[in-house]
Design a protein around this motif. Structure first.
Motif, mmCIF file in Angstrom:
data_model
loop_
_atom_site.group_PDB
_atom_site.id
_atom_site.type_symbol
_atom_site.label_atom_id
_atom_site.label_comp_id
_atom_site.label_asym_id
_atom_site.label_seq_id
_atom_site.Cartn_x
_atom_site.Cartn_y
_atom_site.Cartn_z
ATOM 1 N N GLN A 1 -55.836 40.427 -104.595
ATOM 2 C CA GLN A 1 -55.279 40.316 -103.249
ATOM 3 C C GLN A 1 -56.026 41.226 -102.279
ATOM 4 O O GLN A 1 -56.316 40.841 -101.139
ATOM 5 N N ASN A 2 -56.353 42.426 -102.748
ATOM 6 C CA ASN A 2 -57.093 43.357 -101.899
ATOM 7 C C ASN A 2 -58.493 42.830 -101.593
ATOM 8 O O ASN A 2 -58.991 42.973 -100.467
ATOM 9 N N THR A 3 -59.131 42.221 -102.587
ATOM 10 C CA THR A 3 -60.460 41.627 -102.384
ATOM 11 C C THR A 3 -60.405 40.546 -101.317
ATOM 12 O O THR A 3 -61.272 40.477 -100.431
ATOM 13 N N GLU A 4 -59.384 39.699 -101.386
ATOM 14 C CA GLU A 4 -59.243 38.630 -100.390
ATOM 15 C C GLU A 4 -58.974 39.212 -99.004
ATOM 16 O O GLU A 4 -59.462 38.687 -97.993
ATOM 17 N N LEU B 1 -64.110 32.436 -99.626
ATOM 18 C CA LEU B 1 -63.321 32.590 -100.855
ATOM 19 C C LEU B 1 -63.856 31.713 -101.979
ATOM 20 O O LEU B 1 -63.706 32.043 -103.166
ATOM 21 N N GLN B 2 -64.466 30.607 -101.617
ATOM 22 C CA GLN B 2 -64.989 29.680 -102.627
ATOM 23 C C GLN B 2 -66.344 30.108 -103.185
ATOM 24 O O GLN B 2 -66.666 29.805 -104.329
ATOM 25 N N ILE B 3 -67.136 30.823 -102.400
ATOM 26 C CA ILE B 3 -68.520 31.067 -102.807
ATOM 27 C C ILE B 3 -68.842 32.521 -103.111
ATOM 28 O O ILE B 3 -69.789 32.793 -103.852
ATOM 29 N N LEU B 4 -68.075 33.466 -102.579
ATOM 30 C CA LEU B 4 -68.434 34.869 -102.783
ATOM 31 C C LEU B 4 -68.161 35.296 -104.222
ATOM 32 O O LEU B 4 -67.078 35.028 -104.770
ATOM 33 N N PRO B 5 -69.100 35.991 -104.854
ATOM 34 C CA PRO B 5 -68.916 36.402 -106.254
ATOM 35 C C PRO B 5 -67.817 37.443 -106.431
ATOM 36 O O PRO B 5 -67.285 37.589 -107.535
ATOM 37 N N LYS C 1 -63.485 30.391 -87.536
ATOM 38 C CA LYS C 1 -63.370 31.554 -88.420
ATOM 39 C C LYS C 1 -62.478 31.280 -89.632
ATOM 40 O O LYS C 1 -62.711 31.821 -90.707
ATOM 41 N N THR C 2 -61.447 30.456 -89.463
ATOM 42 C CA THR C 2 -60.583 30.135 -90.609
ATOM 43 C C THR C 2 -61.350 29.354 -91.655
ATOM 44 O O THR C 2 -61.246 29.621 -92.859
ATOM 45 N N ALA C 3 -62.151 28.396 -91.203
ATOM 46 C CA ALA C 3 -62.966 27.614 -92.136
ATOM 47 C C ALA C 3 -63.984 28.505 -92.837
ATOM 48 O O ALA C 3 -64.264 28.337 -94.039
#
Length: 441
Positions: free
Chosen positions: A348-351, A254-258, A246-248
């Motif tokens: 920060q909220n998005t993450e 975080l890298q791919i979501l628009p 799940k961490t991966a």
């Protein structure tokens, strides 16, 4: 003769009408639904239009660096004491005059506001593109959830219909046993009640399925009159092995979501807004130029001679230095700085939301997998128990009440298995989505 023609025509028309068959509904796979919705859903179309509008704004910002050009023409009739608009002489007679001119100006320097505005509009355009991807992803996920709910309801119809068929046979057996005097009337009415309940469940299951089909058609923007069916799920997908970290998954998301790109660009956009606001503290330098000519009736030269002699050119520089504007610029700068902080908090909220979604999907996937294994064993055991109860009932070694209880237990086990099965598929598909993989069954 007309009567024979009428009978002859009816003879041939009726068989043709009898052969007319309503077209069967089109069968849609999950991939078909997603691809069609991404092209036709109005939410996606609105996002595409917002991107087009952002491109227009970007082009307009780039054009602001170009010089403008205006043409002017005037015709004036004056009587009484006045000043001639061409010669500037004081006269007291009727004057007929006209003027023609072309004016142009260009901003040479404006605190670098024009360049910053162009860069900001470019960032806004890029943000609109990523926001369009966000809307497409949302539609795809909505399609996935609705499609799986429809599949669940479709299989529930089969379970309900099988139960109804079994209970109707049990009513017939109970009737025969009642007539033979081997059971009480209460046993027979209980069998009737169970059959009626199962019939109600069939109607409810079909209605639920139709409701999900309506939801799916609305996501697809299909006509209300268009009939569709969904493709049955491959049986090989009942069990899905979960071997993911799940961490991966979170860091991959975080890298791919628009949504993350939208948040990052929001910070950059507000930083450019701060630069634009600070530019108002600096002076503005513009270049102005014009050419013109005119004619007046009090001059005895001809029209063409006056236009030649009155032809003039003007070229000038204008420097505007801000001194005090009632702290308006100061307030705008402070507001822009606060908006940067808000954009950072929003990121920060998005993450946090992404982490929660990934964590929830992972935990639910683990739970659904365990529930699926337990539900499968429970269903198999309940099925064996129900089959045994049916045989005992046929041998008059089991009461109607016990048979009904066994059937309900088996039905609940089937429903639990279906629910666990489709939840397992849903959450595994969500985890695949957060890793950048396509949604497909």
């Amino acid at each position: 003769m007309k009567r024979y023609l009428l009978i002859f025509s009816l003879f041939f028309v009726q068989p043709i009408n009898a052969q007319e068959v309503a077209p069967s509904p089109e069968i849609w796979s999950l991939e078909d639904c997603i691809n069609y919705a991404l092209e036709n859903n109005i939410t996606v179309k609105d996002a595409v239009l917002n991107t087009d509008l952002a491109e227009v704004d970007y082009d307009r910002a780039k054009s602001a660096r170009l010089p403008n050009l205006f043409g002017s023409a005037s015709q004036t009739f004056t009587s009484g004491n006045s000043i001639d608009p061409i010669t500037s002489d004081f006269v007291s007679e009727k004057i007929n005059s006209n003027n023609l001119g072309i004016n142009s100006s260009i901003t040479l320097y404006q605190g670098n506001q024009l360049n910053n505005q162009i860069e900001q509009n470019k960032l806004l355009m890029e943000q609109s593109i990523f926001q369009e991807e966000v809307e497409k992803n949302n539609i795809a996920l909505n399609i996935l959830e609705t499609y799986l709910r429809a599949l669940y309801s479709k299989e529930s119809i089969t379970i309900a219909e099988n139960n109804l068929e079994a209970s109707e046979k049990e009513v017939l057996r109970a009737k025969a046993r009642l007539d033979a005097g081997t059971i009480a009337l209460s046993d027979y009415t209980e069998a009737q009640s169970q059959a009626a309940t199962n019939k109600f469940n069939v109607i409810t299951a079909k209605n639920t399925y139709e409701q999900y089909i309506i939801d799916l058609k609305q996501l697809l923007e299909l006509s209300p009159t268009q009939e569709i069916e969904i493709q049955t799920l491959n049986k090989d997908l009942d069990l899905i092995n979960l071997e993911l970290n799940k961490t991966a998954i979170y860091y991959k998301a975080l890298q791919i979501l628009p949504e993350v790109e939208v948040s990052d660009l929001s910070i950059a956009i507000n930083e450019k807004e701060l630069d634009i606001a600070k530019g108002a503290y600096k002076p503005t330098l513009s270049l102005n130029g014009s050419v013109g000519t005119g004619y007046t009736s009090i001059n005895y030269l001809s029209f063409s001679d006056q236009y030649n002699s009155n032809f003039n050119q003007r070229l000038g520089l204008t420097l505007t230095i801000p001194i005090f504007n009632r702290n308006q610029t100061k307030s705008v700068v402070k507001t822009a700085a606060l908006n940067i902080e808000k954009a950072q908090i929003q990121k920060q909220n998005t993450e946090k939301v992404i982490y929660k979604n990934v964590e929830t999907a992972y935990q639910n996937a683990v739970s659904a997998q365990e529930q699926l294994l337990a539900a499968k064993s429970s269903q198999e055991a309940a099925e064996q128990s129900y089959r045994l109860a049916q045989k005992k009932y046929e041998l008059e070694d089991l009461s109607t009440t016990d048979l009904v209880i066994s059937q309900n237990t088996y039905t609940n086990a089937q429903q639990n298995y279906l629910q666990a099965k489709y939840l397992n598929i849903l959450y595994n598909q969500l985890l695949q989505f957060y890793q950048g993989n396509d949604i497909k069954l």
